[in-house]
Write a protein that holds these residues in place. Sequence first.
Motif, short mmCIF file in Angstrom:
data_model
loop_
_atom_site.label_atom_id
_atom_site.label_comp_id
_atom_site.label_asym_id
_atom_site.label_seq_id
_atom_site.Cartn_x
_atom_site.Cartn_y
_atom_site.Cartn_z
N TRP A 130 34.05 -18.95 0.05
CA TRP A 130 34.57 -17.60 -0.32
C TRP A 130 33.40 -16.56 -0.26
N PHE A 131 32.22 -16.95 -0.79
CA PHE A 131 31.07 -16.24 -0.56
C PHE A 131 30.76 -15.76 0.69
N GLY A 132 30.91 -17.01 1.78
CA GLY A 132 30.44 -16.89 3.11
C GLY A 132 31.69 -15.90 3.72
N ALA A 133 32.93 -15.89 3.42
CA ALA A 133 34.01 -14.78 3.58
C ALA A 133 33.53 -13.60 3.37
N LEU A 134 32.95 -13.47 2.10
CA LEU A 134 32.72 -12.15 1.64
C LEU A 134 31.43 -11.54 2.46
N GLU A 135 30.48 -12.29 2.67
CA GLU A 135 29.32 -12.29 3.85
C GLU A 135 30.04 -11.68 5.11
N VAL A 136 31.05 -12.36 5.67
CA VAL A 136 31.60 -11.99 6.92
C VAL A 136 32.06 -10.63 6.74
N LEU A 137 32.68 -10.17 5.74
CA LEU A 137 33.30 -8.89 5.59
C LEU A 137 32.12 -7.78 5.55
N LEU A 138 31.07 -8.11 4.87
CA LEU A 138 30.11 -7.10 4.89
C LEU A 138 29.38 -7.02 6.08
N LEU A 147 31.21 -4.94 8.76
CA LEU A 147 30.89 -3.40 8.20
C LEU A 147 29.34 -3.09 8.71
N PHE A 148 28.29 -3.97 8.67
CA PHE A 148 27.15 -3.40 9.09
C PHE A 148 27.34 -3.46 10.65
N THR A 149 27.95 -4.31 11.20
CA THR A 149 28.26 -4.38 12.88
C THR A 149 28.48 -3.25 13.14
N TRP A 150 29.83 -2.72 12.56
CA TRP A 150 30.41 -1.46 13.09
C TRP A 150 29.56 -0.34 12.78
N SER A 151 28.59 -0.36 11.66
CA SER A 151 27.84 0.77 11.57
C SER A 151 26.50 0.83 12.68
N TYR A 170 22.43 -11.42 9.92
CA TYR A 170 23.29 -11.46 8.98
C TYR A 170 24.51 -12.43 9.49
N TRP A 171 24.71 -12.49 10.66
CA TRP A 171 25.99 -13.29 11.31
C TRP A 171 25.64 -14.80 11.11
N SER A 172 24.10 -15.07 11.33
CA SER A 172 23.87 -16.42 11.21
C SER A 172 23.87 -16.96 9.83
N LEU A 173 23.69 -16.08 8.81
CA LEU A 173 23.77 -16.45 7.41
C LEU A 173 25.32 -16.53 7.04
N ALA A 174 26.12 -15.55 7.74
CA ALA A 174 27.72 -15.61 7.17
C ALA A 174 28.07 -17.06 7.86
N ILE A 175 27.86 -17.39 9.07
CA ILE A 175 28.26 -18.58 9.60
C ILE A 175 27.73 -19.78 8.99
N TYR A 176 26.53 -19.81 8.39
CA TYR A 176 25.80 -20.83 7.63
C TYR A 176 26.71 -21.09 6.35
N PHE A 177 27.21 -19.97 5.72
CA PHE A 177 27.92 -20.16 4.35
C PHE A 177 29.25 -20.81 4.70
#
Length: 242
Positions: free
Chosen positions: A113-121, A124-128, A153-160
């Motif tokens: 679930w922390f990884g899912a939150l990281e994906v959402l963030l 948003l960062f990618t869109w920005s 950021y994507w590597s961190l999200a995928i890892y989580f």
Amino acid sequence: MVEFFSATLAPLIVILLFMAIVYAISSRTLGHEVAQRRLLRTALLLALGFLFSLGFHSLGKFPSLAKYGLISFNFLFAAFVALWLLSWNWRKTKAGALLLNAGRLSVNKIIFWFGALEVLLTILFTWSAINQISTGLESNTNLVQVISQLVFYWSLAIYFLCVGLSSLELRENGICYMFSVVKWEKLASYKWNEVKPNIVTIRFKSSRLPLFRRFWSLPISLAYRDTVNRILAEHLMMAHVN
């Protein structure tokens, strides 16, 4: 320096809030003692990360060195995560035949679930970042720098996410947990919690790496407790004989 602390204040608040939630859940599922040990270890890792960030900021007198040093770190981190995850099947095969798949633990579900939150963030960062690139980058920012941040950021999200979806496996040559393999030869002892009978604390022999945990406190499903106990007892006896 003021800008540095203001820039880190928001993520720091998020991290502290996440730590509080994890501590509350760990305290209920694993007990206060285990939760406190995990909190202390997490705080140490965060402190090291903060010092690392502070070290990069101290290179402000050398902007090019700081910028390209951070870019290199982002790509190296992504490469490490990719190699770590892609090599998992090979490393798991080296661990031998599967003895028991104990499923996903509560800790993995929290990480997911922390990884899912990281994906959402990260979305948003990618869109920005896309808007920033389309409207023109600032004079002190280049395209490679923005891309390296996205890669990190994507590597961190995928890892989580991958760690959150992983399960505990007892294999012929060791224990597979969170994309790591600990050989049975490292097993020092294990003990079931008297208050929470589904919690087993597995201790390992000393490691040369100071940040490597010498114990795991794992919430095992009661349906697997007897099987886990038998496998641990057999390999603990073999480890002491060897």
